[in-house]
Enzyme design. Structure first.
Site, PDB file in Angstrom:
ATOM      1  N   GLY A  14       0.811  -1.213   0.000  1.00 10.88           N
ATOM      2  CA  GLY A  14       0.000   0.000   0.000  1.00 10.88           C
ATOM      3  C   GLY A  14       0.839   1.254   0.000  1.00 10.88           C
ATOM      4  O   GLY A  14       0.621   2.170   0.801  1.00 10.88           O
ATOM      5  N   SER A  15       1.810   1.320  -0.922  1.00 15.54           N
ATOM      6  CA  SER A  15       2.832   2.374  -0.844  1.00 15.54           C
ATOM      7  C   SER A  15       2.773   3.396  -1.972  1.00 15.54           C
ATOM      8  O   SER A  15       3.771   4.050  -2.270  1.00 15.54           O
ATOM      9  CB  SER A  15       4.222   1.741  -0.787  1.00 15.54           C
ATOM     10  OG  SER A  15       4.373   0.700  -1.730  1.00 15.54           O
ATOM     11  N   THR A  16       1.608   3.567  -2.581  1.00 16.74           N
ATOM     12  CA  THR A  16       1.507   4.562  -3.649  1.00 16.74           C
ATOM     13  C   THR A  16       1.151   5.941  -3.118  1.00 16.74           C
ATOM     14  O   THR A  16       1.188   6.924  -3.872  1.00 16.74           O
ATOM     15  CB  THR A  16       0.462   4.144  -4.697  1.00 16.74           C
ATOM     16  OG1 THR A  16      -0.808   3.983  -4.065  1.00 16.74           O
ATOM     17  CG2 THR A  16       0.876   2.843  -5.381  1.00 16.74           C
ATOM     18  N   ILE A  19       1.307   7.286   4.201  1.00 16.82           N
ATOM     19  CA  ILE A  19       2.375   6.764   5.051  1.00 16.82           C
ATOM     20  C   ILE A  19       3.215   5.740   4.311  1.00 16.82           C
ATOM     21  O   ILE A  19       4.446   5.747   4.391  1.00 16.82           O
ATOM     22  CB  ILE A  19       1.785   6.157   6.343  1.00 16.82           C
ATOM     23  CG1 ILE A  19       1.190   7.258   7.231  1.00 16.82           C
ATOM     24  CG2 ILE A  19       2.843   5.370   7.111  1.00 16.82           C
ATOM     25  CD1 ILE A  19       0.424   6.749   8.436  1.00 16.82           C
ATOM     26  N   TYR A 154     -12.519  -0.805  12.136  1.00 17.26           N
ATOM     27  CA  TYR A 154     -11.131  -0.421  11.882  1.00 17.26           C
ATOM     28  C   TYR A 154     -10.270  -0.642  13.126  1.00 17.26           C
ATOM     29  O   TYR A 154      -9.190  -1.233  13.060  1.00 17.26           O
ATOM     30  CB  TYR A 154     -11.073   1.042  11.450  1.00 17.26           C
ATOM     31  CG  TYR A 154      -9.686   1.603  11.327  1.00 17.26           C
ATOM     32  CD1 TYR A 154      -8.882   1.291  10.235  1.00 17.26           C
ATOM     33  CD2 TYR A 154      -9.166   2.459  12.300  1.00 17.26           C
ATOM     34  CE1 TYR A 154      -7.594   1.818  10.112  1.00 17.26           C
ATOM     35  CE2 TYR A 154      -7.884   2.989  12.185  1.00 17.26           C
ATOM     36  CZ  TYR A 154      -7.107   2.664  11.091  1.00 17.26           C
ATOM     37  OH  TYR A 154      -5.837   3.178  10.978  1.00 17.26           O
TER      38      TYR A 154
END
Length: 264
Positions: A14-16, A19, A154
């Site tokens: 999830g690095s696009t 954080i 969450y």
């Protein structure tokens, strides 16, 4: 302190953006060979280009994949069979009334936020153990402890990954593979800013005013009194991924601005 990861490979899920992007950028700046992941090739390519623009020598590649599924995790594993550093950053969140959260939504949050990290850690940590060095991180949240009434589903997932992180650290005791949870507070990530922008428009005030109101009304125990930046969270992650952090394992490393009102 100079952190040198020039001989290490890293995967950041999830690095696009947000954080995850900042962590990937920080690891690349420290010399690591970093794999960017996201659900579309366009977003992955854009993230790589942005980091390369700031650091032309950065060693980057990307895999476009939906890690919220078992098949997606296997696709990433096939493309990158080994890594030295695994950052389980992928996560989704959405405010929703508890009584309106259906079974499908509970399952979606669990698959994306928890099982993606379980599946990847189960594979990559074995290789780290065999090679005698590794770093596994789980992105938790202060919501793991301060379960938000507006996002119970969450908060549940963040409590889960923090538990898994502690347990896996014990499993890997004595192997030179460390496992830690990074615990941010409210952060100026893409998703949070989108939520705040919409709230500001609805209230007829500026984004800056809404940010201040959000912290004041929703996280009144915050000591810094503001949202953290993705770069501030990334700094903790990069340190925890370094050789210098060899005695830090089984920990929940806070970058939450003092929101959690305990010293332990």
């Amino acid at each position: 302190m100079r952190i040198d990861l020039s001989d290490k490979r890293a995967i950041v899920t999830g690095s696009t953006a947000g954080i995850g992007f900042s962590i990937a950028k920080g690891l690349a700046e420290a010399g690591a060979e970093v794999t960017i992941t996201g659900r579309t090739q366009q977003r992955v390519g854009q993230a790589i280009d942005m980091i390369k623009h700031a650091d032309p020598d950065a060693k980057l590649s990307g895999v476009a994949v939906d890690l919220g599924t078992a098949e997606g995790c296997q696709t990433l594993i096939a493309a990158r069979p080994e890594t030295d550093i695994l950052i389980n950053n992928l996560g989704i969140f959405e405010p929703q009334d508890f009584f309106d959260i259906d079974d499908a939504t509970w399952e979606q949050f669990f698959q994306v936020n928890v099982m993606s990290a379980v599946r990847l850690s189960r594979h990559y940590a074995q290789g780290m153990k065999m090679r005698g060095w590794g770093r596994v991180q789980f992105l938790s949240s202060e919501s793991a402890l301060n379960i938000p009434a507006e996002m119970v589903h969450y908060g549940m997932t963040k409590s889960a990954v923090q538990s898994i992180s502690r347990g896996l650290a014990k499993v890997l005791a004595g192997t030179n593979v460390t496992v830690n949870a990074i615990m941010p507070g409210p952060t100026r990530s893409e998703g949070v800013l989108d939520m705040i922008t919409k709230a500001a428009e609805k209230a007829g005030i500026s984004q800056e005013e809404m940010e201040a109101r959000f912290v004041r009304e929703n996280r009144p125990s915050s000591i810094i009194g503001r949202l953290a930046t993705p770069e501030e969270v990334a700094s903790m992650s990069v340190y925890a991924a370094s050789p210098q952090a060899s005695a830090t394992t089984g920990a929940a490393l806070r970058v939450e601005g003092g929101v959690v009102d305990t010293m332990a």
